[in-house]
Design an enzyme around this catalytic site. Structure first.
Site, PDB file in Angstrom:
ATOM      1  N   THR A  18     -15.805  72.888  64.806  1.00 33.73           N
ATOM      2  CA  THR A  18     -15.466  73.962  66.313  1.00 33.73           C
ATOM      3  C   THR A  18     -14.068  73.824  66.090  1.00 33.73           C
ATOM      4  O   THR A  18     -13.594  74.601  66.432  1.00 33.73           O
ATOM      5  CB  THR A  18     -16.207  73.352  67.415  1.00 33.73           C
ATOM      6  N   ARG A  22     -12.739  66.801  61.658  1.00 33.37           N
ATOM      7  CA  ARG A  22     -12.869  65.545  62.468  1.00 33.37           C
ATOM      8  C   ARG A  22     -13.842  64.545  61.579  1.00 33.37           C
ATOM      9  O   ARG A  22     -14.943  64.958  61.313  1.00 33.37           O
ATOM     10  CB  ARG A  22     -13.506  65.841  63.652  1.00 33.37           C
ATOM     11  N   SER A 113      -9.485  65.188  69.612  1.00 32.17           N
ATOM     12  CA  SER A 113      -9.443  65.402  70.990  1.00 32.17           C
ATOM     13  C   SER A 113     -10.107  64.375  71.833  1.00 32.17           C
ATOM     14  O   SER A 113      -9.316  63.177  71.931  1.00 32.17           O
ATOM     15  CB  SER A 113     -10.386  66.807  71.047  1.00 32.17           C
ATOM     16  N   HIS A 114     -11.100  64.742  72.513  1.00 33.43           N
ATOM     17  CA  HIS A 114     -11.777  63.730  73.429  1.00 33.43           C
ATOM     18  C   HIS A 114     -12.559  62.571  72.780  1.00 33.43           C
ATOM     19  O   HIS A 114     -12.884  61.849  73.378  1.00 33.43           O
ATOM     20  CB  HIS A 114     -12.617  64.456  74.304  1.00 33.43           C
ATOM     21  N   LYS A 126      -6.129  69.644  62.758  1.00 38.26           N
ATOM     22  CA  LYS A 126      -6.392  71.339  62.776  1.00 38.26           C
ATOM     23  C   LYS A 126      -5.158  72.078  62.616  1.00 38.26           C
ATOM     24  O   LYS A 126      -4.060  71.619  62.781  1.00 38.26           O
ATOM     25  CB  LYS A 126      -6.692  71.403  64.538  1.00 38.26           C
ATOM     26  N   ASP A 277      -7.653  65.194  78.529  1.00 34.94           N
ATOM     27  CA  ASP A 277      -8.123  64.440  77.409  1.00 34.94           C
ATOM     28  C   ASP A 277      -7.160  63.861  76.361  1.00 34.94           C
ATOM     29  O   ASP A 277      -6.019  64.043  76.636  1.00 34.94           O
ATOM     30  CB  ASP A 277      -9.430  65.317  76.755  1.00 34.94           C
ATOM     31  N   ASP A 279      -5.884  65.015  73.523  1.00 36.30           N
ATOM     32  CA  ASP A 279      -4.523  65.647  73.169  1.00 36.30           C
ATOM     33  C   ASP A 279      -4.161  66.916  74.316  1.00 36.30           C
ATOM     34  O   ASP A 279      -3.529  67.721  73.909  1.00 36.30           O
ATOM     35  CB  ASP A 279      -5.040  66.629  71.858  1.00 36.30           C
ATOM     36  N   ASP A 281      -5.643  69.196  75.814  1.00 35.96           N
ATOM     37  CA  ASP A 281      -6.055  70.600  76.230  1.00 35.96           C
ATOM     38  C   ASP A 281      -7.415  70.679  77.286  1.00 35.96           C
ATOM     39  O   ASP A 281      -7.495  71.800  77.925  1.00 35.96           O
ATOM     40  CB  ASP A 281      -6.390  71.147  75.051  1.00 35.96           C
ATOM     41  N   ARG A 282      -8.084  69.575  77.599  1.00 34.39           N
ATOM     42  CA  ARG A 282      -9.176  69.352  78.425  1.00 34.39           C
ATOM     43  C   ARG A 282      -8.867  69.152  80.003  1.00 34.39           C
ATOM     44  O   ARG A 282      -7.580  68.592  79.730  1.00 34.39           O
ATOM     45  CB  ARG A 282     -10.311  68.895  77.987  1.00 34.39           C
ATOM     46  N   THR A 344     -18.739  79.274  71.096  1.00 35.23           N
ATOM     47  CA  THR A 344     -17.738  78.189  71.468  1.00 35.23           C
ATOM     48  C   THR A 344     -17.015  77.915  70.459  1.00 35.23           C
ATOM     49  O   THR A 344     -17.154  78.163  69.368  1.00 35.23           O
ATOM     50  CB  THR A 344     -18.900  76.856  71.547  1.00 35.23           C
ATOM     51  N   GLU A 363     -13.898  77.496  79.155  1.00 36.05           N
ATOM     52  CA  GLU A 363     -15.462  76.938  78.594  1.00 36.05           C
ATOM     53  C   GLU A 363     -15.928  75.806  79.309  1.00 36.05           C
ATOM     54  O   GLU A 363     -15.054  75.101  80.212  1.00 36.05           O
ATOM     55  CB  GLU A 363     -14.946  76.352  77.257  1.00 36.05           C
ATOM     56  N   GLU A 364     -17.203  75.779  79.411  1.00 28.24           N
ATOM     57  CA  GLU A 364     -18.039  74.614  79.972  1.00 28.24           C
ATOM     58  C   GLU A 364     -17.352  73.435  79.654  1.00 28.24           C
ATOM     59  O   GLU A 364     -17.601  72.208  80.339  1.00 28.24           O
ATOM     60  CB  GLU A 364     -19.651  74.878  79.813  1.00 28.24           C
ATOM     61  N   LYS A 376      -6.602  75.913  74.915  1.00 30.43           N
ATOM     62  CA  LYS A 376      -6.742  75.540  76.360  1.00 30.43           C
ATOM     63  C   LYS A 376      -5.532  74.777  76.999  1.00 30.43           C
ATOM     64  O   LYS A 376      -5.067  73.850  75.970  1.00 30.43           O
ATOM     65  CB  LYS A 376      -8.064  74.946  76.480  1.00 30.43           C
ATOM     66  N   ARG A 496     -26.966  70.028  72.171  1.00 27.86           N
ATOM     67  CA  ARG A 496     -26.317  70.098  73.642  1.00 27.86           C
ATOM     68  C   ARG A 496     -27.205  71.169  73.958  1.00 27.86           C
ATOM     69  O   ARG A 496     -27.563  72.259  73.571  1.00 27.86           O
ATOM     70  CB  ARG A 496     -24.973  70.828  73.483  1.00 27.86           C
TER      71      ARG A 496
END
Ligand code: G16
Length: 543
Positions: A18, A22, A113-114, A126, A277, A279, A281-282, A344, A363-364, A376, A496
């Site tokens: 996504t 990773r 990321s998270h 990325k 988070d 990095d 972005d969240r 997503t 995004e959720e 984001k 998910r």
């Protein structure tokens, strides 16, 4: 400067998910692993010769070593310039901004990321393209193809670069510019928001806790919230980025940011709680006694964006990922603008943003952003909330209640079944896929299915088609369940399940979401036999 060409055998499994590649950190540390992926990235973009890049990461374990390798490979492949964040740090949105500001050909962002960091945790890489956004699917596919046939990579024989000092140096003919990771980003934020109004808000006694979760946003939040906006010292907590995020899980949600949630639900709660988070972005937004789901946050930001200078003229449109709730669709309808539904992955918003079709996306999974960058942006979302709070002068809880009273409430929750055996997850998924056509009309735990399909996206800008983007089941009475397999995990499969129930403007908006969603959860479990099939009695994470 000597450039070595190292022979190698292709490495299996270097397929970007996504959001980039990773893997476990130890895998990235294996001889040649990072090198081969980076060479594949360069090959996929037509080579690095004469090109310029931004490079930085979230500071997790292996970040600085990986940057040294990337610099030598960029020089070995003939790149003209690399801009690096001081000490190797750049938040993802700041990296996106630097790519756009300096008009570089692209950028490499080192982050998982998270996901937790450390030698036994996760690492990631990325590639972002010239618009500042994540490489689109066509490019990531071509990277993967390159990894499957790579026979050699190029690397310069050069000294370690000093990443601690801001300034310019050279590696052969390639210029290396080490920059302050915060300065340009801070300037961008000041150009979007009414910093005077937010400063006055803090001066008037508005209190806030921002949990940087020992990750990259710490220095940004300190400089902007406590520096430029005058929030009291100590507003930003866990502000120093550490290689293992203080041993935590840098995911800003009620589960992993539990201490902040507990504070916000207590008597001692400040006016606003926020977190970001690994990095940057969240984001997570919590008012006193009021958690704001990411889907609701997107809807609220869209409905109130005109209160901030950058969005005063209104929004061109809104975009959300498919599993995100329909709350923002209602706002778009109210504003008379288009709401786009994408798969997503932030990369799918890029074309819409570039074409000027949308201004705000979300995004959720706790991501919100706008056309100011192509990622984001956690701190951006927090600042837009602050700008709105400064203008509306109401508690978050009241703003939420008024929003629901107008639009109705989309009760929402996500169940994650993590690290399940891939076979079991795939089998469950495929069975459901096979049943989609016959589901309409069937009743599960009292709920009747009225529609079911598998989501495919037809990009309205470039015409590309992305199939297999999640299974959707709608029930009578405004409920929806979505099933997806995560593309960011590093262990087994993560299933998910996204659950949603709409209650109109006259309904009860004060329920606990888990209570409101109970019938939908029962229908989902009966329909899929999920617990029996996965051998799980409950999800690992509920957000
Ligand atoms: C990435 C993507 C997001 C996506 C999220 C979850 O976020 O950028 O667009 O929503 O992963 O993806 P999945 O459900 O496949 O695990 P991040 O913050 O991890 O880069």
């Amino acid at each position: 400067m000597n450039i070595e060409t190292i022979s190698c055998e292709p490495i299996a499994g270097q397929k970007p998910g996504t959001s980039g590649l990773r893997k476990k950190t130890r895998v990235f540390m294996e001889t040649g692993y990072l090198e081969q992926f980076i060479q594949s990235v360069f090959n996929a973009i037509g080579g690095a010769e004469g090109k310029s890049f931004v490079v930085g990461g979230d500071g997790r374990f292996f970040n600085r070593k990986a940057i040294q390798i990337i610099l030598k490979m960029a020089a070995g492949n003939g790149a003209s310039k690399v801009i690096v964040g001081q000490n190797g740090l750049l938040s993802t949105p700041a990296a996106s901004h630097l790519i756009r500001l300096n008009k570089t050909d692209g950028g490499l962002i080192l982050s998982a990321s998270h996901n937790p960091g450390g030698i036994d945790e996760d690492f990631g890489v990325k590639y972002n393209v010239a618009n500042g956004g994540p490489a689109p699917e066509g490019v990531t596919e071509s990277m993967y193809e390159q990894t499957c046939s790579l026979r050699s990579y190029k690397i310069a024989d050069a000294d370690v670069v000093d990443l601690a000092s801001i300034g310019e140096s050279k590696m052969g003919d390639m210029v290396i510019q080490v920059v302050d990771p915060v300065a340009d980003y801070k300037e961008l934020m000041a150009s979007l928001f009414d910093f005077v109004a937010i400063r006055n808000l803090f001066a008037g006694g508005f209190s806030m806790v921002f949990d940087a979760m020992h990750a990259v946003t710490g220095p940004y939040a300190k400089a902007i919230l406590e520096g430029a906006l005058g929030a009291p010292a100590g507003t930003v907590i866990h502000a120093i980025p550490s290689e293992d995020f203080g041993g935590g899980h840098p995911d800003p949600n009620p589960v992993w940011a539990k201490s902040l949630m507990d504070l916000m639900m207590s008597e001692k709660a400040p006016c606003l709680g926020a977190a970001s988070d690994g990095d940057g972005d969240r984001n997570m937004i919590v008012g006193r006694g009021a958690y704001v789901t990411p889907s609701d946050s997107l809807a609220l930001l869209a409905a109130n964006a005109h209160l901030a200078p950058a969005y005063r003229e209104g929004l061109a449109g809104i975009a959300r990922s498919m599993p995100t709730s329909a709350a923002c669709d209602r706002v778009a309808a109210g504003l008379g603008i288009e709401c786009y539904e994408t798969p997503t992955g932030w990369k799918f918003f890029g074309n819409l943003l570039d074409a000027g079709k949308v201004t705000i996306c979300g995004e959720e999974s706790a991501g919100t952003g706008s056309d100011h960058v192509r990622e984001k942006d956690g701190l951006w979302a927090v600042l837009l909330w602050l700008n709105i709070l400064a203008e509306r002068n109401q508690p978050v809880k009241t703003i939420l209640a008024e929003h629901w009273a107008h639009y109705g409430r989309d009760y929402y929750s996500r169940f994650d079944y993590e690290a399940v055996p891939s076979d079991a997850a795939n089998a469950l998924f495929e069975t459901l896929q096979g049943q989609l056509a016959t589901l309409p009309g069937q009743v599960f735990a009292g709920l009747t299915v009225n529609k079911a399909d598998e989501f495919s996206y037809h990009d309205p800008i470039d015409g590309s088609v992305s199939t297999g983007q999640g299974l959707r089941v709608w029930f009578d009475g405004g409920a929806r369940v979505v099933f997806r397999l995560s593309g960011t995990g590093t262990e087994g499969a993560t299933l998910r399940v996204y659950l949603e129930q709409y209650v109109d403007s006259h309904g009860d908006h004060a329920l606990d979401p888990q209570v409101a969603l109970k019938p939908v959860v029962s229908a989902m479990l009966t329909m899929t036999q999920l617990e029996e099939r996965l051998g799980r009695t409950a999800p690992n994470v509920i957000t």
